[in-house]
Design a protein around this motif. Sequence first.
Motif, mmCIF file in Angstrom:
data_model
loop_
_atom_site.group_PDB
_atom_site.id
_atom_site.type_symbol
_atom_site.label_atom_id
_atom_site.label_comp_id
_atom_site.label_asym_id
_atom_site.label_seq_id
_atom_site.Cartn_x
_atom_site.Cartn_y
_atom_site.Cartn_z
ATOM 1 N N ALA A 58 0.931 -1.167 -0.084
ATOM 2 C CA ALA A 58 0.104 -0.123 0.089
ATOM 3 C C ALA A 58 0.840 1.278 -0.014
ATOM 4 N N ASP A 59 0.397 2.428 -0.532
ATOM 5 C CA ASP A 59 1.271 3.543 -0.535
ATOM 6 C C ASP A 59 1.097 4.177 0.774
ATOM 7 N N LEU A 60 0.078 4.041 1.360
ATOM 8 C CA LEU A 60 -0.152 4.762 2.691
ATOM 9 C C LEU A 60 -0.795 3.825 3.608
ATOM 10 N N VAL A 61 -0.090 3.486 5.012
ATOM 11 C CA VAL A 61 -0.617 2.597 5.741
ATOM 12 C C VAL A 61 -1.055 3.310 6.960
ATOM 13 N N VAL A 62 -2.334 3.148 7.644
ATOM 14 C CA VAL A 62 -3.094 4.288 8.298
ATOM 15 C C VAL A 62 -3.275 3.277 9.824
ATOM 16 N N ALA A 63 -2.876 3.654 11.020
ATOM 17 C CA ALA A 63 -3.068 3.195 12.233
ATOM 18 C C ALA A 63 -4.304 3.603 12.752
ATOM 19 N N PHE A 64 -5.285 3.000 13.075
ATOM 20 C CA PHE A 64 -6.387 3.526 13.953
ATOM 21 C C PHE A 64 -6.587 2.774 15.183
ATOM 22 N N GLY A 65 -6.002 3.431 16.252
ATOM 23 C CA GLY A 65 -6.219 3.076 17.590
ATOM 24 C C GLY A 65 -5.424 3.913 18.487
ATOM 25 N N GLY A 66 -4.634 3.671 19.459
ATOM 26 C CA GLY A 66 -4.081 4.290 20.344
ATOM 27 C C GLY A 66 -2.605 4.535 20.194
ATOM 28 N N ASP A 67 -1.676 5.058 20.931
ATOM 29 C CA ASP A 67 -0.321 5.075 20.589
ATOM 30 C C ASP A 67 0.381 3.990 20.292
ATOM 31 N N GLY A 68 -0.120 2.645 21.206
ATOM 32 C CA GLY A 68 0.621 1.380 21.055
ATOM 33 C C GLY A 68 0.381 0.843 19.657
ATOM 34 N N ALA A 70 -0.305 2.721 17.072
ATOM 35 C CA ALA A 70 0.582 3.576 15.905
ATOM 36 C C ALA A 70 2.013 3.037 15.981
ATOM 37 N N SER A 71 2.317 2.538 17.128
ATOM 38 C CA SER A 71 4.026 2.317 17.415
ATOM 39 C C SER A 71 4.049 0.878 16.688
ATOM 40 N N ARG A 72 3.139 -0.155 16.866
ATOM 41 C CA ARG A 72 3.429 -1.025 15.986
ATOM 42 C C ARG A 72 3.404 -1.111 14.397
ATOM 43 N N VAL A 73 2.368 -0.098 14.150
ATOM 44 C CA VAL A 73 2.009 -0.181 12.665
ATOM 45 C C VAL A 73 3.397 0.505 12.162
ATOM 46 N N ALA A 74 3.957 1.543 12.943
ATOM 47 C CA ALA A 74 4.955 2.256 12.507
ATOM 48 C C ALA A 74 6.363 1.410 12.383
ATOM 49 N N ALA A 75 6.549 0.456 13.284
ATOM 50 C CA ALA A 75 7.513 -0.749 13.254
ATOM 51 C C ALA A 75 7.523 -1.484 12.046
ATOM 52 N N ALA A 76 6.327 -1.747 11.327
ATOM 53 C CA ALA A 76 6.310 -2.293 10.326
ATOM 54 C C ALA A 76 6.574 -1.694 8.939
ATOM 55 N N VAL A 77 6.008 -0.298 9.224
ATOM 56 C CA VAL A 77 6.081 0.612 7.855
ATOM 57 C C VAL A 77 7.560 1.250 7.565
ATOM 58 N N ALA A 78 8.357 1.478 8.677
ATOM 59 C CA ALA A 78 9.666 2.127 8.864
ATOM 60 C C ALA A 78 10.594 1.508 7.649
ATOM 61 N N GLY A 79 11.004 2.163 6.799
ATOM 62 C CA GLY A 79 11.761 1.747 5.962
ATOM 63 C C GLY A 79 11.504 0.799 4.683
ATOM 64 N N SER A 80 10.116 0.727 4.657
ATOM 65 C CA SER A 80 9.406 -0.010 3.667
ATOM 66 C C SER A 80 8.995 0.501 2.337
#
Length: 309
Positions: A58-68, A70-80
């Motif tokens: 996906a061109d854009l991955v959006v986390a819908f939830g709290g900070d945790g 967002a953190s888990r989604v960011a861990a997967a997306v970073a550098g991808s």
Amino acid sequence: MRAHPSLALIANAGAGRVRASTVERIARVLARRFAVTVEIGRSPEEIYALARRSAGRADLVVAFGGDGTASRVAAAVAGSGSSFSVLPGGSTNHVVQLLGLPADPIRAAHALTGPVRYRRLDVGRISADRVLLFLGGVGIDAEIVADASPGVKRFFAWRSYLIPGLRHLGDGPWSFTIEIDGARHEVTARTVLVANGSFLVHPYFRLGPDIDPSDGSLDVLALTPGSLAGWVEVFTWAALGRLWRARSVRRWRGQQVSITPCGRAPVEVDGDPYPDLSALSVTIEPAALTAVVPAFSRGVGEERANRYG
């Protein structure tokens, strides 16, 4: 403005403000601009796996939830190669505030379909599937996070931490070994924080005058009050929005941080307790995450990092 033809929405079914009806409304709003796929996770591990599957596709991955979330989604997306954003579905939503998105999830979804800009963010890498996106710590802050009731957090947001905070005020202190870029510090503290974001609990309670999630560094703060008088000083400076000026606060900055307590101490990362961790080691990955944010708003502390002395 470059359009994103595909968007993966990763929703945390366990987050306080995430409802099936809200997910459907958000998907309809986002579909005005994007080809939307929706994935629902029910555990941190499942959320990471879903985001990992979407990252790079996906061109854009959006986390819908709290900070945790967002953190888990960011861990997967970073550098991808995918971009990242977040919608507020938790109690405090620090990352949403950091990025300047609206506090209502439907309004935030509308913001992503309008004019946007791209902001490069650092992440603090803990492991392959974990990053520190905003704030982590070892000590009483982790006890407070673990003790805050999800039901209370849903209605009282950051205020839900006040009672647990008072309950654990006398816990510790712990003896810590803190290593920052190879330099070793021995500290006795109530808590040691590692900050990529600029505030604690509420945007007014700033952690430092120049903390920015795009500066290529992590900030480390050790809170060392030894008595009630020391806590009064810390709270006074916090109430003035200048916590770092308290004599009972020590501060460092670096790219590689390791916090090791003498004995067992609780650990939290981005608002989630991590009982499997006995220490916290974080390495900065500069500009590893490309965040999509509203074009005409600014996040907390953005472009104001040098305002405070």
